[in-house]
Structures are given as C-alpha cells and as structure tokens.
Design a protein around this motif. Structure first.
Motif, mmCIF file in Angstrom:
data_model
loop_
_atom_site.group_PDB
_atom_site.id
_atom_site.type_symbol
_atom_site.label_atom_id
_atom_site.label_comp_id
_atom_site.label_asym_id
_atom_site.label_seq_id
_atom_site.Cartn_x
_atom_site.Cartn_y
_atom_site.Cartn_z
ATOM 1 N N TYR A 149 10.863 6.622 -9.176
ATOM 2 C CA TYR A 149 10.341 7.811 -8.496
ATOM 3 C C TYR A 149 8.814 7.859 -8.615
ATOM 4 O O TYR A 149 8.101 7.955 -7.608
ATOM 5 C CB TYR A 149 10.979 9.037 -9.129
ATOM 6 N N SER A 150 8.313 7.794 -9.829
ATOM 7 C CA SER A 150 6.866 7.891 -10.041
ATOM 8 C C SER A 150 6.141 6.646 -9.553
ATOM 9 O O SER A 150 5.014 6.732 -9.054
ATOM 10 C CB SER A 150 6.564 8.101 -11.529
ATOM 11 N N GLY A 151 6.787 5.485 -9.705
ATOM 12 C CA GLY A 151 6.152 4.254 -9.257
ATOM 13 C C GLY A 151 5.892 4.264 -7.760
ATOM 14 O O GLY A 151 4.818 3.848 -7.294
ATOM 15 N N CYS A 264 -3.979 4.998 -12.401
ATOM 16 C CA CYS A 264 -3.794 4.571 -13.796
ATOM 17 C C CYS A 264 -2.880 5.540 -14.531
ATOM 18 O O CYS A 264 -1.980 5.136 -15.277
ATOM 19 C CB CYS A 264 -5.143 4.479 -14.498
ATOM 20 N N LEU A 265 -3.100 6.839 -14.324
ATOM 21 C CA LEU A 265 -2.271 7.865 -14.951
ATOM 22 C C LEU A 265 -0.794 7.603 -14.667
ATOM 23 O O LEU A 265 0.045 7.584 -15.574
ATOM 24 C CB LEU A 265 -2.702 9.236 -14.423
ATOM 25 N N TRP A 266 -0.484 7.370 -13.403
ATOM 26 C CA TRP A 266 0.916 7.197 -13.028
ATOM 27 C C TRP A 266 1.432 5.793 -13.291
ATOM 28 O O TRP A 266 2.636 5.601 -13.469
ATOM 29 C CB TRP A 266 1.101 7.584 -11.560
ATOM 30 N N SER A 267 0.552 4.799 -13.330
ATOM 31 C CA SER A 267 0.986 3.444 -13.688
ATOM 32 C C SER A 267 1.499 3.416 -15.123
ATOM 33 O O SER A 267 2.546 2.838 -15.421
ATOM 34 C CB SER A 267 -0.163 2.449 -13.516
ATOM 35 N N VAL A 268 0.741 4.049 -16.013
ATOM 36 C CA VAL A 268 1.180 4.137 -17.408
ATOM 37 C C VAL A 268 2.443 4.984 -17.496
ATOM 38 O O VAL A 268 3.371 4.676 -18.256
ATOM 39 C CB VAL A 268 0.061 4.731 -18.289
ATOM 40 N N ILE A 270 4.932 5.330 -15.365
ATOM 41 C CA ILE A 270 6.180 4.663 -14.988
ATOM 42 C C ILE A 270 6.647 3.688 -16.061
ATOM 43 O O ILE A 270 7.845 3.508 -16.267
ATOM 44 C CB ILE A 270 6.063 3.963 -13.621
ATOM 45 N N ILE A 271 5.694 3.083 -16.768
ATOM 46 C CA ILE A 271 6.077 2.196 -17.868
ATOM 47 C C ILE A 271 6.738 3.000 -18.977
ATOM 48 O O ILE A 271 7.790 2.624 -19.509
ATOM 49 C CB ILE A 271 4.843 1.442 -18.406
ATOM 50 N N PHE A 272 6.148 4.142 -19.303
ATOM 51 C CA PHE A 272 6.693 4.961 -20.385
ATOM 52 C C PHE A 272 7.936 5.740 -19.962
ATOM 53 O O PHE A 272 8.691 6.194 -20.819
ATOM 54 C CB PHE A 272 5.610 5.890 -20.941
ATOM 55 N N GLY A 323 -4.315 7.569 -18.849
ATOM 56 C CA GLY A 323 -3.129 6.807 -19.216
ATOM 57 C C GLY A 323 -2.324 7.488 -20.311
ATOM 58 O O GLY A 323 -1.086 7.516 -20.260
ATOM 59 N N CYS A 324 -3.012 8.044 -21.299
ATOM 60 C CA CYS A 324 -2.323 8.744 -22.391
ATOM 61 C C CYS A 324 -1.601 9.988 -21.868
ATOM 62 O O CYS A 324 -0.483 10.296 -22.287
ATOM 63 C CB CYS A 324 -3.314 9.129 -23.479
ATOM 64 N N PHE A 325 -2.239 10.707 -20.951
ATOM 65 C CA PHE A 325 -1.588 11.870 -20.353
ATOM 66 C C PHE A 325 -0.344 11.445 -19.574
ATOM 67 O O PHE A 325 0.726 12.069 -19.668
ATOM 68 C CB PHE A 325 -2.564 12.600 -19.431
ATOM 69 N N GLY A 326 -0.456 10.366 -18.811
ATOM 70 C CA GLY A 326 0.680 9.856 -18.059
ATOM 71 C C GLY A 326 1.830 9.441 -18.963
ATOM 72 O O GLY A 326 3.007 9.681 -18.642
#
Length: 415
Positions: A149-151, A264-268, A270-272, A323-326
């Motif tokens: 979804y986020s990706g 970047c926010l959302w890339s991190v 989707i990984i998490f 990234g940390c927020f994401g």
C-alpha cells in the motif's frame, strides 16, 4: 510463485492481490507530494487547499468504513471492482472539469468522488487478507499489505511524479494515473480467479449488518479505541503534504528536494512495514504500537520541524529524520492484526472500524492544518500532531488482547 508463497506461508491468491495493490496505489497517490503547492500556485489559499484534502478525507473515511461490511455482504472482489469504477469516474471529472474551473466548489465534489473509490479497492482487499492469512502469520500478512500500500502510494507514485512532471506537466501526469489504476485492478481482481473464503459460520450478512460496522465500536470499546489510534496513525503524514512543502521551500529546499525527502520517508516506511509486522509477532502487537508507534512518531514529528530549521536546511540530516519518522509510522501495522483478533466472530465489522480510522486519518491531518495553521503557525501544528501521537500511545495501554488468543505474544499484551 508457489515456492515463494510456501516460504512466506501465505495463500497464492493473496500474492496476486498484493501485486495489483502496488500498481493501483501507485496511480492513486502520485499527486500527493505536489498537488497542494500546485493548487496554491493556481490561486487557492493554504486553508482552501486543506479544506479540499479534508473533504477528500471524509469521503475516503466513509468508503473505508463501508469496505469491511460490504465485503462480507457482497464479497471482496465485487467491492474492489466498484471502487475502481468510482475512482475512475471521480478522476475523470476532477481532472477534466474540477481543476480547469479553478472553482473550489466544483473541485470539492469531484475530488471527493475520487477519494471515495480507492478505499473500497484497498481496504476490501485488507479484509480479504484478514480472512485468508493463517492466524500465526497475520502480523506478517498485514505488514506485507501496508508494504504494498505505502510502496505504491507514497514511494513509486512520488518517484514516477518526479520523473513525469518535467515532461508531461501536472495535468497529463494526473491523467496517466488511470493507466496504473486499470493495470493494478486487472492484476488484483480479474487475473486472480480464486474467491475469498466464506465466513466460518457460513452465515451471509444482510444490509443490516452495515450497522455492525458502527455498533461494534461501542459493544467492544477496545475496537473503538483501536479505531481512534488508527485515525491518529498517519494523520501527520497526510497533514504534512498540505503545509510542509511550503515550509521546506521557505527555509531553502527546492521542490525536488522536498519530493526526495518525502519519498525517503515512505521508502523507509515500507521496509519497516514488513519488519514491524514480523517483529510484532514476537515483541507483542500492543507494545509495538505503543512505544515504537505512538512515542516514536511524537518524537520524530517534532524533529522533522526543528532539525531542518536549526541545521540550515541540511538535506542529508533531514532525510535521516524523515526516514526515522517513516519507520515509526510502520509500528502501527499490528493494529491490522489486533482488530480482527478482538472480534473473531465479526472480523469484517472490526476491520471496518480500522478502515474507518485509516480513512479519517486522511481527513484529520489536513483538518488539523486548516484549523490551527492560521493561529498557531507551522510550529504549533507540529506540536498538535506530536500531542496526538502521545495520546495514541496512552490509548494503547487499554487495548489488550483476550486470554485465549492463540498467537504466542508477551504476557503484558493480554488480559
């Protein structure tokens, strides 16, 4: 495909749905990072832009609520198909009539219709996941859902926009979104021949079951609290798109740099989404949401404002905070496992409350901006969002799982 699904432990039918979801959401969300500045440059005020996104959020919230119970009445595939059709109709009228008119009162209903369509597709598939995934893999299954979804929504959509905008312009980029929507729907619905499993009782809900999507929040207060927590979850992220691009450009960033930070926010994230889905099955669903989600998001919401301001628009440092927020946003993923577990006999209704919260999140974020930006300014809005995240962590203290819950989690997460 079969060896992959065997390794993951999820039915093959879900994997087709996941693939279609990525492509569909890519088309749904490609304008998120730039539409507000585009509208403001065309003559709207920031409050009017916030109103447009808030109305869009209300429509999405209603559709998200309907998706769970309608999926049990008519079947997930039929509701997903209806969502695609509504989304396409709304998009055509918004792009061809609403935007060229430069009239807010024409844009509001056409953009709202677009917002009503996508939750019927996405969140009906989430109900599908809740029924088809094995209980012991449910945390991982919903993690994969939010990864896809986020990706699609926030990473691939933003990446495509950054490439397409210089060549196609804003209007043609919006039109091209329909290509991804149609392809994604074809993969998830029409190429996926397998049907969703029936309810374990074999009972087919009636239209009166729609009320269960509301009353269950009062019959089971923990589900109601879970819905509030989900509403808060992504509220800041949706609010950021309304006012943060302007703030970032004021302190020295370009639009391209903002889009890269946002991606970047959302890339991190989707990984998490995947990592927290797996970690929460071991650490405990409630603990993950409370500490990594609520308190983590509160911390990095504040830093997302102060770090770029104090560092002189330091791009790499701001990317790190984004990234940390994401990553912390992803820690709310276990809610998608908690909610159906709290009402195993009414999973669709429980997921409707979760989906309603997800939809209301798209309303709450822009609404907070519209209400407080004039009186409190950018910094005040940031602290309002931080306070909401702390409140969500507090609520999770009371969202405990039943004692007979059959997934092994730490004792502190059960009654």
């Amino acid at each position: 495909m079969k060896s992959l699904t065997n390794r993951i432990g999820l039915p093959p039918k879900l994997m087709m749905g996941y693939a279609g979801l990525v492509v569909f959401m890519m088309g749904e969300g490609l304008e998120q990072g730039w539409l507000s500045p585009f509208l403001i440059s065309g003559g709207l005020s920031i409050q009017q832009s916030a109103l447009l996104f808030s109305v869009y959020g209300i429509a999405a919230a209603l559709a998200a609520w309907f998706s769970g119970v309608l999926s049990e009445i008519f079947g997930a595939q039929r509701v997903m198909t209806a969502g695609v059709i509504i989304f396409i109709i709304g998009s055509v009228f918004f792009i061809s009539v609403g935007l060229p008119s430069h009239n807010l009162y024409v844009m509001l209903p056409t953009y709202a219709l677009r917002g009503f369509g996508y939750p019927l597709f996405a969140y009906s598939f989430l109900v599908w996941v809740a029924y088809e995934a094995p209980t012991e893999k449910l945390g991982s299954a919903v993690g994969i859902f939010w990864f896809c979804y986020s990706g699609g929504l926030n990473v691939l959509g933003a990446l495509y926009s950054s490439i397409a905008l210089p060549y196609l312009g804003e209007m043609m980029t919006l039109w091209s979104a329909l290509i991804f929507v149609v392809i994604g729907a074809t993969i998830a619905i029409f190429l996926n021949r397998e049907k969703v499993a029936k309810k374990a009782t074999g009972e087919r809900p009636s239209l009166g079951y729609l009320l269960k999507g509301i009353t269950i929040a009062f019959e089971k207060p923990k589900i109601g609290m879970g819905g509030i927590v989900r509403t808060i979850n992504t509220s800041a992220a949706y609010g950021f798109t309304v006012f943060m691009p302007l703030f970032f450009m004021e302190i020295g960033f370009t639009r391209g740099e903002w889009l890269q930070i946002y991606a970047c926010l959302w890339s991190v994230n989707i990984i998490f989404n995947l990592l927290f889905g797996v970690i929460s099955d071991r650490l405990g669903w409630r603990n993950t949401v409370m500490w990594f989600g609520g308190m983590g998001c509160a911390t990095f919401t504040v830093l997302f404002y102060y770090v770029p301001l104090w560092s002189g628009a330091n791009f790499l440092l701001t990317m790190l905070i984004a990234g940390c927020f994401g990553a912390c946003l992803a820690a709310y993923v276990p809610l998608s496992a908690i909610m159906p577990t709290l009402a195993p006999e009414n999973k669709g209704a429980a997921m409707s409350i979760l989906n309603l919260g997800a939809g209301l999140s798209t309303f709450l974020g822009p609404a907070v901006v519209g209400i407080f930006i004039g009186s409190l300014g950018t910094v005040g809005v940031i602290w309002v969002f931080a306070g909401l995240y702390v409140f969500s962590a507090f609520l999770m203290k009371f969202v405990t799982l039943p004692k007979n819950h059959d997934v092994v989690v730490p004792a502190s997460t059960v009654e």
